[in-house]
Write a protein that holds these residues in place. Structure first.
Motif, mmCIF file in Angstrom:
data_model
loop_
_atom_site.group_PDB
_atom_site.id
_atom_site.type_symbol
_atom_site.label_atom_id
_atom_site.label_comp_id
_atom_site.label_asym_id
_atom_site.label_seq_id
_atom_site.Cartn_x
_atom_site.Cartn_y
_atom_site.Cartn_z
ATOM 1 N N GLY A 179 0.826 -1.216 0.000
ATOM 2 C CA GLY A 179 0.000 0.000 0.000
ATOM 3 C C GLY A 179 0.855 1.259 0.000
ATOM 4 N N ASP A 186 -3.816 -3.795 -5.900
ATOM 5 C CA ASP A 186 -2.957 -4.052 -4.742
ATOM 6 C C ASP A 186 -3.547 -5.171 -3.876
ATOM 7 O OD1 ASP A 186 -1.977 -3.840 -2.088
ATOM 8 O OD2 ASP A 186 -2.471 -1.722 -1.891
ATOM 9 N N ARG A 223 -6.927 -1.985 12.268
ATOM 10 C CA ARG A 223 -7.466 -3.135 11.528
ATOM 11 C C ARG A 223 -7.649 -4.352 12.415
ATOM 12 N NH1 ARG A 223 -4.395 -3.807 5.869
ATOM 13 N NH2 ARG A 223 -4.820 -5.969 6.445
#
Ligand code: UDP
Ligand code: MG
Length: 259
Positions: A67, A136, A180
């Protein structure tokens, strides 16, 4: 007569361009001929949708810097960044169909069914004005790869692989604080296992096809980007030296049609 062909790096095989792109789905008209403006290609104005999409897959383990490097590539070369993980997380956040199923799989470091991920990517490709994409974190499995070819009808031009030792990936993931749900040691171990079992064969597949660029993903963001730059520069340089329409992103060149 002149015909339009896709610009290809000498470093990658031309097979990708001969695959049947799903032109209707992507709104592209590959191989369309230009009978006019031969002497002044700069005068041709094409909407991006008239060009074959230039697709880069960005692979690497969790925390390998995919990323981060994509952001740098976007800044420098203007490709559109599509993160498969972000598209899936958006489905969860919007409480869309499949959201709960996706959440459970991500929590466990597992792979979301190909159909779901590919359809999300396809939607983005179709609705974009761009014709050069960085995809990605996808394909993660051979099944993902085959589903993309089948549903989208396209093949990548370039595949980047950020090669990073596991200890470094674990360190980065546990320190990145992005909130996350899968950035914890338990899920990270599962993600690494899945990466080695399922993503490595995809990397090998593109290596055998001559499309893989392996990048040493150790070092600072800028150091690593120095390895990425020449890959994309090689396409830009070709474009300039062949006097392609400057409005055309990484797109096409004109060659004399011998037939
Ligand atoms: N994921 C998936 N298919 C994809 C991309 C991601 O199933 O094509 C899921 C998978 O559970 C993965 C998670 O989404 O572990 C996070 O992916 P992301 O690429 O965002 O993680 P990163 O590798 O960047 O840490
Ligand atoms: Mg990522």
């Amino acid at each position: 007569m002149w015909r339009r062909v896709a610009l290809l790096s000498p470093m990658i095989s031309s097979s990708s361009r001969s695959l049947p792109l799903n032109q209707a789905a992507l709104g592209v008209k590959v191989g369309e001929s230009f009978a006019t403006d031969v002497n002044n290609p700069d005068e041709r104005t094409l909407s991006p949708k008239e060009k074959a999409p230039f697709i880069t897959f960005v692979l690497g383990g969790p925390g390998s810097g995919k990323g981060t490097q994509c952001e740098k590539i976007v800044e420098t070369f203007g490709l559109q960044h599509l993160s498969a993980g972000d598209l899936l997380r958006r489905e969860i956040a919007l409480k869309n169909k499949n959201g709960a199923m996706i959440l459970n799989l991500i929590k466990d470091g597992k792979i979301v069914p190909s159909e779901v991920t590919v359809k999300l990517i396809q939607k983005e490709l179709e609705s974009s004005d761009s014709c050069k994409f960085l995809i990605d974190g996808f394909p993660r499995t051979e099944e993902n790869r085959v589903a993309f070819e089948r549903i989208v009808g396209a093949d990548p031009d370039v595949v980047l692989f950020f090669d990073c030792p596991e200890e470094e990936m674990v360190k980065r993931v546990l320190n990145r604080n992005q909130g996350r749900i899968d950035d914890n040691i338990t899920t990270m171990k599962k993600r690494l296992k899945i990466f080695n079992a399922l993503n490595r064969p995809v990397i090998d597949y593109y290596k055998n096809k001559g499309k893989l660029y392996t990048i040493n993903a150790i070092g600072s963001v800028d150091d690593i980007f120095q390895h990425v730059l020449p890959i994309f520069n090689s396409f830009e340089q070709l474009k300039v030296s062949r006097h392609v329409n400057p409005k055309s992103p990484l797109g096409s060149i004109l060659v004399e049609n011998s037939s």
